[in-house]
Design a protein around this motif. Structure first.
Motif, short mmCIF file in Angstrom:
data_model
loop_
_atom_site.label_atom_id
_atom_site.label_comp_id
_atom_site.label_asym_id
_atom_site.label_seq_id
_atom_site.Cartn_x
_atom_site.Cartn_y
_atom_site.Cartn_z
N SER A 263 0.84 -1.20 0.00
CA SER A 263 0.00 0.00 0.00
C SER A 263 0.87 1.25 0.00
O SER A 263 1.84 1.33 0.75
CB SER A 263 -0.90 0.00 1.23
OG SER A 263 -1.67 -1.18 1.29
N VAL A 264 0.51 2.20 -0.84
CA VAL A 264 1.26 3.45 -0.93
C VAL A 264 0.33 4.61 -0.59
O VAL A 264 -0.77 4.73 -1.14
CB VAL A 264 1.86 3.65 -2.33
CG1 VAL A 264 2.60 4.99 -2.42
CG2 VAL A 264 2.81 2.50 -2.67
N ILE A 265 0.77 5.44 0.33
CA ILE A 265 0.03 6.64 0.74
C ILE A 265 0.83 7.86 0.31
O ILE A 265 2.06 7.90 0.48
CB ILE A 265 -0.17 6.67 2.27
CG1 ILE A 265 -0.85 5.37 2.76
CG2 ILE A 265 -0.98 7.90 2.69
CD1 ILE A 265 -2.24 5.14 2.23
N ILE A 266 0.15 8.85 -0.24
CA ILE A 266 0.82 10.10 -0.63
C ILE A 266 0.67 11.11 0.50
O ILE A 266 -0.45 11.46 0.90
CB ILE A 266 0.22 10.68 -1.93
CG1 ILE A 266 0.32 9.67 -3.08
CG2 ILE A 266 0.93 11.99 -2.30
CD1 ILE A 266 1.73 9.28 -3.46
N LEU A 267 1.80 11.54 1.05
CA LEU A 267 1.80 12.59 2.06
C LEU A 267 2.15 13.91 1.36
O LEU A 267 3.31 14.22 1.12
CB LEU A 267 2.83 12.28 3.16
CG LEU A 267 2.61 10.99 3.96
CD1 LEU A 267 3.65 10.88 5.07
CD2 LEU A 267 1.21 10.93 4.55
N ASP A 268 1.11 14.64 0.99
CA ASP A 268 1.31 15.84 0.18
C ASP A 268 2.16 16.90 0.88
O ASP A 268 2.92 17.62 0.23
CB ASP A 268 -0.05 16.44 -0.20
CG ASP A 268 -0.79 15.56 -1.21
OD1 ASP A 268 -0.15 15.11 -2.17
OD2 ASP A 268 -1.99 15.31 -1.01
N ASP A 269 2.03 16.99 2.20
CA ASP A 269 2.80 18.00 2.95
C ASP A 269 4.30 17.78 2.83
O ASP A 269 5.09 18.72 2.98
CB ASP A 269 2.41 17.98 4.43
CG ASP A 269 1.02 18.54 4.66
OD1 ASP A 269 0.45 19.11 3.70
OD2 ASP A 269 0.49 18.42 5.78
N PHE A 270 4.69 16.52 2.58
CA PHE A 270 6.11 16.19 2.49
C PHE A 270 6.55 15.88 1.06
O PHE A 270 7.70 15.50 0.83
CB PHE A 270 6.42 14.99 3.38
CG PHE A 270 6.20 15.23 4.84
CD1 PHE A 270 7.20 15.77 5.63
CD2 PHE A 270 4.98 14.94 5.43
CE1 PHE A 270 7.00 16.01 6.98
CE2 PHE A 270 4.76 15.17 6.79
CZ PHE A 270 5.77 15.71 7.56
N ASN A 271 5.60 15.99 0.12
CA ASN A 271 5.91 15.65 -1.27
C ASN A 271 6.45 14.22 -1.36
O ASN A 271 7.40 13.94 -2.09
CB ASN A 271 6.96 16.63 -1.82
CG ASN A 271 6.65 17.06 -3.24
OD1 ASN A 271 5.61 16.71 -3.79
ND2 ASN A 271 7.55 17.82 -3.84
N ALA A 272 5.82 13.33 -0.58
CA ALA A 272 6.37 11.98 -0.43
C ALA A 272 5.34 10.90 -0.75
O ALA A 272 4.13 11.08 -0.54
CB ALA A 272 6.87 11.79 1.00
N ALA A 273 5.86 9.79 -1.26
CA ALA A 273 5.08 8.56 -1.40
C ALA A 273 5.61 7.59 -0.35
O ALA A 273 6.82 7.33 -0.29
CB ALA A 273 5.24 7.97 -2.80
N VAL A 274 4.71 7.08 0.48
CA VAL A 274 5.13 6.23 1.60
C VAL A 274 4.45 4.87 1.50
O VAL A 274 3.22 4.78 1.48
CB VAL A 274 4.77 6.89 2.96
CG1 VAL A 274 5.30 6.04 4.11
CG2 VAL A 274 5.32 8.31 3.03
#
Length: 334
Positions: A263-274
């Protein structure tokens, strides 16, 4: 010679079967941003996958000051959690175990006793059972027997459920009506920690829309809607229905697929894919990549990853607090 050949063949077959049942969950070998709109991943089973960023779950800003709302991420279950469930071997124990029998009084206690964890585990496991089709709101065991019986005096629960063909309001019309009645009476305790976007989807879906979702095979949306229906009806469920739901959840968990993509979650505040998973302790970070990492120094990436891991740890702590508060409210309201 023939006997040796037979033994050799049996060993090959047993090794093959063992390999099938004990096949490890694939691990993430590589993960990167393909371009601005995709995340690419290579797994240990030599498979490669491309995620469309627009279709991934985007996390809203998290405030450490808001400690009253559950933070839900749609992530897969970690192998350790699945192994823990299988090790319990409790699928049939409630027939003889007095403690297990006593937990079948409510849906929450029955499933929690079986899988452990907190509310995010409860939601994720119910959703998975619904998505896979192991659990169905219109299953035969959920069907109400036809009867002309009327209580004297007529009770509120009878009035509200008399048109239901199942112990769960399968029709959206009745389900939304039940939601609104419970909302007016401040009696939505069973939904108090459900993500708001689940409820919004449920309220925006009419019977015609629901049928269209079924035709499209939109199992994830249907599962969220059916989850709300089950929770709305939880105070009307008898022990037979509770045991059915619990056993279907356990069956789904016992067949949890190793072929599920991470599962991949996008953390927009960090410009990150987690890449994340869920185990008995909460959300676990597996891999982090940044959209702008070519512009970041090693130190900046390290610090940003450290911040994200600290954030996920904080979210797990908040979810525990919300879970405990929800339990207190639940039992205070009875």
């Amino acid at each position: 010679m023939i006997r040796l050949s037979v033994v050799f063949v049996l060993l090959l077959v047993s090794n093959f079967l063992f390999g099938q049942t004990e096949r490890p969950f694939p691990e993430i070998q590589e993960m990167s941003w393909g371009n601005e709109f995709t995340v690419e991943m290579k797994l240990s089973n030599d498979s490669a996958h491309v995620y469309d960023v627009e279709e991934l779950y985007h996390s809203a800003s998290f405030s450490k000051n808001n400690r009253d709302e559950l933070v839900y991420y749609p992530v897969g279950l970690e192998k350790s959690f699945i192994d823990q469930l299988k090790a319990r071997k409790i699928s049939n124990s409630d027939t003889t175990n007095v403690e297990a029998k006593s937990t079948n009084k409510t849906l929450w206690s029955a499933i929690h006793y079986s899988i452990g964890g907190a509310y995010v585990h409860f939601i994720n496991c119910l959703l998975y059972a619904l998505e896979t089709g192991e659990l169905r709101v219109d299953a035969p065991l959920m069907q109400r027997p036809e009867s002309d019986w009327k209580p004297k005096p007529r009770t509120e629960s009878w009035k509200r459920t008399r048109k239901w063909n199942y112990y769960v309001p399968v029709r959206q019309r009745y389900a939304i009506r039940e939601y609104k009645k419970k909302a007016r009476n401040d009696n939505l305790k069973d939904l108090q920690s459900v993500p708001q976007h689940f409820i919004d989807l449920f309220l925006d879906t009419r019977d015609k829309d629901y049928e269209e979702l079924k035709e499209k095979g939109a199992v994830e949306k249907l599962a969220k809607i059916d989850l709300i229906k089950i929770l709305l009806a939880s105070n009307y469920l008898g022990e037979t229905q509770i045991k059915y739901i619990k056993n279907r959840v356990l069956k789904a968990m016992s067949r949890y697929s190793v072929n599920q993509l991470p599962s991949v979650i996008i953390l927009d505040d960090f410009n990150a894919a987690v890449a994340m998973s869920l185990n008995e302790k909460g959300y676990q970070v597996q891999k982090i990549v940044f959209r702008d990492q070519e512009q970041l120094s090693e130190y900046e990436m390290k610090e940003r990853k450290k911040t994200i891991r600290a954030l996920i740890h904080e979210i797990n702590e908040v979810n525990k607090e919300v879970f405990q508060k929800s339990l207190k409210k639940y039992y205070q309201k009875g």
